[in-house]
Design a protein around this motif. Sequence first.
Motif, PDB file in Angstrom:
ATOM      1  N   ARG A 131       0.830  -1.203   0.000  1.00  0.00           N
ATOM      2  CA  ARG A 131       0.000   0.000   0.000  1.00  0.00           C
ATOM      3  C   ARG A 131       0.865   1.254   0.000  1.00  0.00           C
ATOM      4  O   ARG A 131       0.580   2.222  -0.712  1.00  0.00           O
ATOM      5  N   GLU A 132       1.944   1.238   0.790  1.00  0.00           N
ATOM      6  CA  GLU A 132       2.836   2.406   0.836  1.00  0.00           C
ATOM      7  C   GLU A 132       3.580   2.580  -0.479  1.00  0.00           C
ATOM      8  O   GLU A 132       3.844   3.719  -0.891  1.00  0.00           O
ATOM      9  N   VAL A 133       3.933   1.478  -1.127  1.00  0.00           N
ATOM     10  CA  VAL A 133       4.591   1.571  -2.433  1.00  0.00           C
ATOM     11  C   VAL A 133       3.734   2.389  -3.387  1.00  0.00           C
ATOM     12  O   VAL A 133       4.209   3.318  -4.052  1.00  0.00           O
ATOM     13  N   SER A 134       2.457   2.061  -3.469  1.00  0.00           N
ATOM     14  CA  SER A 134       1.558   2.794  -4.375  1.00  0.00           C
ATOM     15  C   SER A 134       1.451   4.255  -3.971  1.00  0.00           C
ATOM     16  O   SER A 134       1.447   5.147  -4.832  1.00  0.00           O
ATOM     17  N   ALA A 135       1.353   4.521  -2.670  1.00  0.00           N
ATOM     18  CA  ALA A 135       1.231   5.908  -2.205  1.00  0.00           C
ATOM     19  C   ALA A 135       2.467   6.722  -2.551  1.00  0.00           C
ATOM     20  O   ALA A 135       2.367   7.885  -2.965  1.00  0.00           O
ATOM     21  N   LEU A 136       3.653   6.134  -2.425  1.00  0.00           N
ATOM     22  CA  LEU A 136       4.889   6.850  -2.731  1.00  0.00           C
ATOM     23  C   LEU A 136       5.009   7.131  -4.225  1.00  0.00           C
ATOM     24  O   LEU A 136       5.510   8.180  -4.632  1.00  0.00           O
ATOM     25  N   PHE A 149       0.385  -7.747  -6.043  1.00  0.00           N
ATOM     26  CA  PHE A 149      -0.953  -7.507  -6.574  1.00  0.00           C
ATOM     27  C   PHE A 149      -1.024  -6.184  -7.364  1.00  0.00           C
ATOM     28  O   PHE A 149      -0.483  -5.163  -6.938  1.00  0.00           O
ATOM     29  N   PRO A 150      -1.711  -6.204  -8.506  1.00  0.00           N
ATOM     30  CA  PRO A 150      -1.944  -4.961  -9.254  1.00  0.00           C
ATOM     31  C   PRO A 150      -2.740  -3.971  -8.407  1.00  0.00           C
ATOM     32  O   PRO A 150      -3.572  -4.366  -7.586  1.00  0.00           O
ATOM     33  N   ASP A 151      -2.477  -2.705  -8.601  1.00  0.00           N
ATOM     34  CA  ASP A 151      -3.233  -1.658  -7.903  1.00  0.00           C
ATOM     35  C   ASP A 151      -4.345  -1.171  -8.828  1.00  0.00           C
ATOM     36  O   ASP A 151      -4.075  -0.768  -9.961  1.00  0.00           O
ATOM     37  N   SER A 158      -0.091  -0.739 -13.620  1.00  0.00           N
ATOM     38  CA  SER A 158       0.507  -1.934 -13.023  1.00  0.00           C
ATOM     39  C   SER A 158       1.010  -2.848 -14.145  1.00  0.00           C
ATOM     40  O   SER A 158       0.240  -3.283 -14.992  1.00  0.00           O
ATOM     41  N   ILE A 159       2.314  -3.131 -14.130  1.00  0.00           N
ATOM     42  CA  ILE A 159       2.937  -3.958 -15.156  1.00  0.00           C
ATOM     43  C   ILE A 159       3.248  -5.317 -14.548  1.00  0.00           C
ATOM     44  O   ILE A 159       4.053  -5.420 -13.620  1.00  0.00           O
ATOM     45  N   PRO A 160       2.606  -6.390 -15.018  1.00  0.00           N
ATOM     46  CA  PRO A 160       2.816  -7.721 -14.416  1.00  0.00           C
ATOM     47  C   PRO A 160       4.260  -8.189 -14.560  1.00  0.00           C
ATOM     48  O   PRO A 160       4.864  -8.078 -15.622  1.00  0.00           O
ATOM     49  N   ARG A 201     -11.059  -5.178  -1.878  1.00  0.00           N
ATOM     50  CA  ARG A 201     -10.061  -5.866  -2.713  1.00  0.00           C
ATOM     51  C   ARG A 201     -10.213  -7.367  -2.530  1.00  0.00           C
ATOM     52  O   ARG A 201      -9.616  -7.961  -1.635  1.00  0.00           O
ATOM     53  N   SER A 202     -10.997  -8.007  -3.376  1.00  0.00           N
ATOM     54  CA  SER A 202     -11.221  -9.438  -3.234  1.00  0.00           C
ATOM     55  C   SER A 202      -9.989 -10.260  -3.579  1.00  0.00           C
ATOM     56  O   SER A 202      -9.924 -11.455  -3.276  1.00  0.00           O
ATOM     57  N   ASP A 203      -8.997  -9.640  -4.234  1.00  0.00           N
ATOM     58  CA  ASP A 203      -7.792 -10.372  -4.622  1.00  0.00           C
ATOM     59  C   ASP A 203      -6.634 -10.117  -3.672  1.00  0.00           C
ATOM     60  O   ASP A 203      -5.494 -10.463  -3.975  1.00  0.00           O
TER      61      ASP A 203
END
Length: 304
Positions: A131-136, A149-151, A158-160, A201-203
């Motif tokens: 979660r912090e990765v996405s926020a940064l 997990f993709p955001d 989000s690149i797999p 987030r079901s995944d």
Amino acid sequence: MTLEELETFLCIARVGGFTEASRRLNRSQPAISRRVHELERSLGAALFERSGRRVALTEAGLALLPYAEAVLASVRDAERAVRDASAGGNARTLSLVIVGTLADSHIVDALRTFESRFPQVEVELRTATSREVSALVRGGEATMGLRYFPDPDPRLESIPLGAERLLVVLPASHPVTAARLPDLRAFEGERWLSFPPERGRSDSYGHLLERLLAASGLTEPSITRIDSLTAQRRLVEAGFGLALMPTSSVREELRLGSLRAIEVESLDAGLPVVAVLRRRGYRGTLAGSFLDVLKDHTPELLTW
């Protein structure tokens, strides 16, 4: 409002408290409180609800959050673009944030290769939760993030990068001694440790264990929610329960013998790993170069 006030607001929103924000920003707590007070005064609205040392965003704070992220991201993009232009178009810094457990995966080999291939480039590296990765990345503090997990946030791409295999991890003293099992039925009645499911987030990692146990026919399993992978490892070592963990997170414990891992034939489980970048954000040339290195040097993890 000032950039310093917005930076303080975002940091508090991310870490959930004034004390931790003052540590992260290297400012005194009175200085942090003063910035928030000035921001709230200029906007005419309270941005945080305070409960002891923890804080939560008010409706006004939630409304401000995406705009504050966008403002600071634009400023940081501008700074990077100017630095690269001043260097003749040759980017000199790659700002990267990764989930801590990935620091013990093949991604480290990719980082070493990248630095040897681009010795003039400084890699600014930090670790964080997914979660912090996405926020940064959203706030422009990092150009690229590597997380599980993709955001779904439309502001992020989000690149797999493939999936990291999950193993059933148990204490060394556990009575089940097999290295491989056909299914999970040998663990009927055991306590499991897992992350709290992410709302909406079901995944998420927290939902994954529930689905796998149900698919294995284990009804009404006992699941204790622990929001730290490190804490989960320590609790499993102490015999408090079992867990489903990525290989990279327990490699050292497996080597030392404080934990054991069992492969389950019917358990087709993995944690998807993705690179996240901000859509329409400034990337320079280094983000693509690092993705190319990842592709070439982490074949065990990546499936392109």
